[in-house]
Design a protein around this motif. Structure first.
Motif, mmCIF file in Angstrom:
data_model
loop_
_atom_site.group_PDB
_atom_site.id
_atom_site.type_symbol
_atom_site.label_atom_id
_atom_site.label_comp_id
_atom_site.label_asym_id
_atom_site.label_seq_id
_atom_site.Cartn_x
_atom_site.Cartn_y
_atom_site.Cartn_z
ATOM 1 N N ASP A 21 0.847 -1.207 0.000
ATOM 2 C CA ASP A 21 0.000 0.000 0.000
ATOM 3 C C ASP A 21 0.876 1.247 0.000
ATOM 4 O O ASP A 21 0.600 2.216 -0.726
ATOM 5 C CB ASP A 21 -0.882 0.072 1.248
ATOM 6 N N ASN A 45 -4.412 -5.507 6.279
ATOM 7 C CA ASN A 45 -3.019 -5.789 6.636
ATOM 8 C C ASN A 45 -2.773 -5.456 8.106
ATOM 9 O O ASN A 45 -1.897 -6.041 8.749
ATOM 10 C CB ASN A 45 -2.075 -4.985 5.746
ATOM 11 N N ARG A 88 -9.465 -11.038 10.046
ATOM 12 C CA ARG A 88 -8.209 -11.674 9.667
ATOM 13 C C ARG A 88 -7.218 -10.575 9.293
ATOM 14 O O ARG A 88 -7.420 -9.849 8.322
ATOM 15 C CB ARG A 88 -8.439 -12.598 8.468
ATOM 16 N N ALA A 90 -3.328 -9.429 8.331
ATOM 17 C CA ALA A 90 -2.128 -10.036 7.730
ATOM 18 C C ALA A 90 -0.838 -9.407 8.257
ATOM 19 O O ALA A 90 0.021 -8.981 7.494
ATOM 20 C CB ALA A 90 -2.211 -9.957 6.210
ATOM 21 N N PHE A 92 1.498 -10.952 9.575
ATOM 22 C CA PHE A 92 2.620 -11.853 9.255
ATOM 23 C C PHE A 92 3.219 -11.531 7.880
ATOM 24 O O PHE A 92 4.291 -11.999 7.540
ATOM 25 C CB PHE A 92 2.157 -13.315 9.314
ATOM 26 N N VAL A 93 2.522 -10.721 7.087
ATOM 27 C CA VAL A 93 3.035 -10.314 5.771
ATOM 28 C C VAL A 93 3.766 -8.967 5.870
ATOM 29 O O VAL A 93 4.777 -8.738 5.217
ATOM 30 C CB VAL A 93 1.888 -10.176 4.734
ATOM 31 N N HIS A 94 3.255 -8.071 6.727
ATOM 32 C CA HIS A 94 3.697 -6.670 6.735
ATOM 33 C C HIS A 94 4.413 -6.228 8.012
ATOM 34 O O HIS A 94 4.853 -5.087 8.114
ATOM 35 C CB HIS A 94 2.482 -5.757 6.510
ATOM 36 N N LEU A 136 -7.671 -0.763 -2.017
ATOM 37 C CA LEU A 136 -6.522 -1.664 -1.845
ATOM 38 C C LEU A 136 -6.687 -2.637 -0.681
ATOM 39 O O LEU A 136 -5.777 -3.402 -0.382
ATOM 40 C CB LEU A 136 -5.239 -0.824 -1.643
ATOM 41 N N LEU A 162 -8.176 -3.857 -5.924
ATOM 42 C CA LEU A 162 -7.237 -4.964 -5.878
ATOM 43 C C LEU A 162 -7.938 -6.079 -5.128
ATOM 44 O O LEU A 162 -8.161 -5.971 -3.918
ATOM 45 C CB LEU A 162 -5.965 -4.570 -5.117
ATOM 46 N N ASN A 171 -4.619 -16.505 -2.083
ATOM 47 C CA ASN A 171 -3.405 -16.410 -1.259
ATOM 48 C C ASN A 171 -3.689 -16.567 0.242
ATOM 49 O O ASN A 171 -2.763 -16.630 1.048
ATOM 50 C CB ASN A 171 -2.607 -15.130 -1.547
ATOM 51 N N GLU A 177 -8.679 -14.873 -2.140
ATOM 52 C CA GLU A 177 -7.651 -13.805 -2.067
ATOM 53 C C GLU A 177 -7.943 -12.972 -0.814
ATOM 54 O O GLU A 177 -9.103 -12.818 -0.398
ATOM 55 C CB GLU A 177 -7.732 -12.981 -3.358
ATOM 56 N N ASN A 179 -8.073 -9.720 0.220
ATOM 57 C CA ASN A 179 -8.994 -8.580 0.358
ATOM 58 C C ASN A 179 -10.460 -9.001 0.261
ATOM 59 O O ASN A 179 -11.317 -8.449 0.949
ATOM 60 C CB ASN A 179 -8.703 -7.507 -0.703
ATOM 61 N N HIS A 252 1.250 -6.180 -5.638
ATOM 62 C CA HIS A 252 -0.207 -6.159 -5.768
ATOM 63 C C HIS A 252 -0.751 -4.728 -5.889
ATOM 64 O O HIS A 252 -1.351 -4.351 -6.893
ATOM 65 C CB HIS A 252 -0.862 -6.803 -4.539
#
Ligand SMILES: O=c1[nH]cnc2c1ncn2[C@@H]1O[C@H](CO)[C@@H](O)[C@H]1O
Length: 327
Positions: A21, A45, A88, A90, A92-94, A136, A162, A171, A177, A179, A252
């Motif tokens: 983002d 996120n 949920r 994320a 663990f991604v960011h 996004l 997105l 994912n 996905e 979002n 993305h």
């Protein structure tokens, strides 16, 4: 890319910052073809409170505190009826702070005294047909705007989102996905609203990869956005190295942003999209291409068409992202 003729396109970025983002927001701020008239925030996120804090922080990094930030929904659209109320997130991604665990100082600015939904409705009314929302994160704020103002769908120029995994694995799990999975009911409202919607899914964004060597290219720039992003990208790269065999990270949000800025970077098909809202395929996006006239009425019958991106000029997107972030 040639500068857009005439006035820049007005965009509102609905965002859950988030490392990609941050990249997309900076790309937009460096794109003369668009004028960012506001950021609205959402969970995804990170939780919404942190998304607002990060949105204000990113505008301060960019010296663009003239751009208003409106805080969005803290919960999904079906929060009151849903049994499982857990969002949920994320992280663990960011990273826990959404921005690569850098623990930046809190922003000085504050969000405006208006909800994201109200801001979206008001701006669409103020500039009918002229505002593009680039969404996004999960689509709760947009769905609420559609529900709250019957003229929003007509007033909003376009919704570029997105989201979705069209005919590919998701994912979050093989079906969904992130979002769309974040608020499938909201997504279904947006897809069936009749608004001009362009969905850029991970079937497209997984083709746009910032490699380890592109990161070194970014590092050769002394530009403030490049230097800032290098710090926060570490966590995003680590996550991708662990989760995928690709040697790089998926762009993305910047891809969706550039599709909004320059539609010729992608191709799309049109059809009706419905979102699965329960069961093991919760969050699945399914496009009906309207090729067959079914004898029976289905849940896709008489639904408005939306645009679903199918190909992308990945080298051109990557080149634009690097150019604009390295200036
Ligand atoms: O594995 C994942 N789980 C959850 N969210 C993810 C994952 N990978 C990327 N994103 C985030 O979700 C959006 C794209 O689906 C992007 O905003 C990306 O940062």
């Amino acid at each position: 890319m040639a500068a857009a003729a005439g006035e820049p396109k007005k965009i509102i970025i609905d965002t859950d910052p988030g490392i990609d983002d941050a990249m997309a927001i900076f790309v937009a701020l460096r794109s003369p073809e668009v004028e960012v008239i506001g950021l609205t925030t959402i969970y995804g996120n990170v939780y919404t409170t942190l998304a607002t804090r990060n949105a204000l922080h990113l505008l301060e990094v960019a010296d663009r505190t003239d751009i208003p930030v409106a805080e969005g929904s803290h919960v999904t659209i079906t929060f009151c009826t849903q049994e499982d109320k857990k969002l949920r997130i994320a992280d663990f991604v960011h990273g826990a702070d959404g921005l690569g665990n850098q623990n930046f100082p809190p922003p000085e600015g504050k969000p405006i005294d208006m909800s994201a939904t109200h801001f979206l409705v008001e701006q669409a009314k103020l500039y009918p047909g002229k505002v593009t929302v680039v969404a996004l994160g999960p689509l709760t704020n947009i769905a609420l705007a559609i529900q709250q103002d019957p003229s929003f769908v007509k007033n909003i120029g376009q919704i570029v989102l997105l989201g979705g995994a069209f005919a590919v694995n998701g994912n979050v799990n093989p079906a969904a996905e992130a979002n769309i999975f974040g608020d499938p009911d909201a997504a279904d409202i947006v897809f069936t609203s009749g608004a001009d919607v362009l969905a850029v899914g991970i079937n497209v964004t997984h083709q746009v990869i910032l490699t380890d060597s592109d990161r070194e290219t970014l590092a050769s720039s002394k530009g403030k956005f490049a230097q800032y992003l290098l710090k926060i990208l570490e966590v995003y790269f680590n996550y991708h190295h662990d989760a995928y065999s690709t040697k790089g990270v998926y762009l993305h949000d910047p891809t969706a942003m550039l599709a909004a800025i320059n539609p010729s970077l992608i191709t799309y098909v049109e059809g009706a999209v419905r979102v699965q809202t329960n069961g093991i395929t919760r969050g699945l996006t399914l496009l009906y291409n309207k090729q067959k006239r079914f004898a029976e009425i289905t849940k896709w019958s008489d639904q408005p068409s939306v645009k679903v991106a199918v190909t992308v000029d990945a080298p051109a997107v990557l080149k634009l992202v690097l150019e604009r972030l390295m200036e």
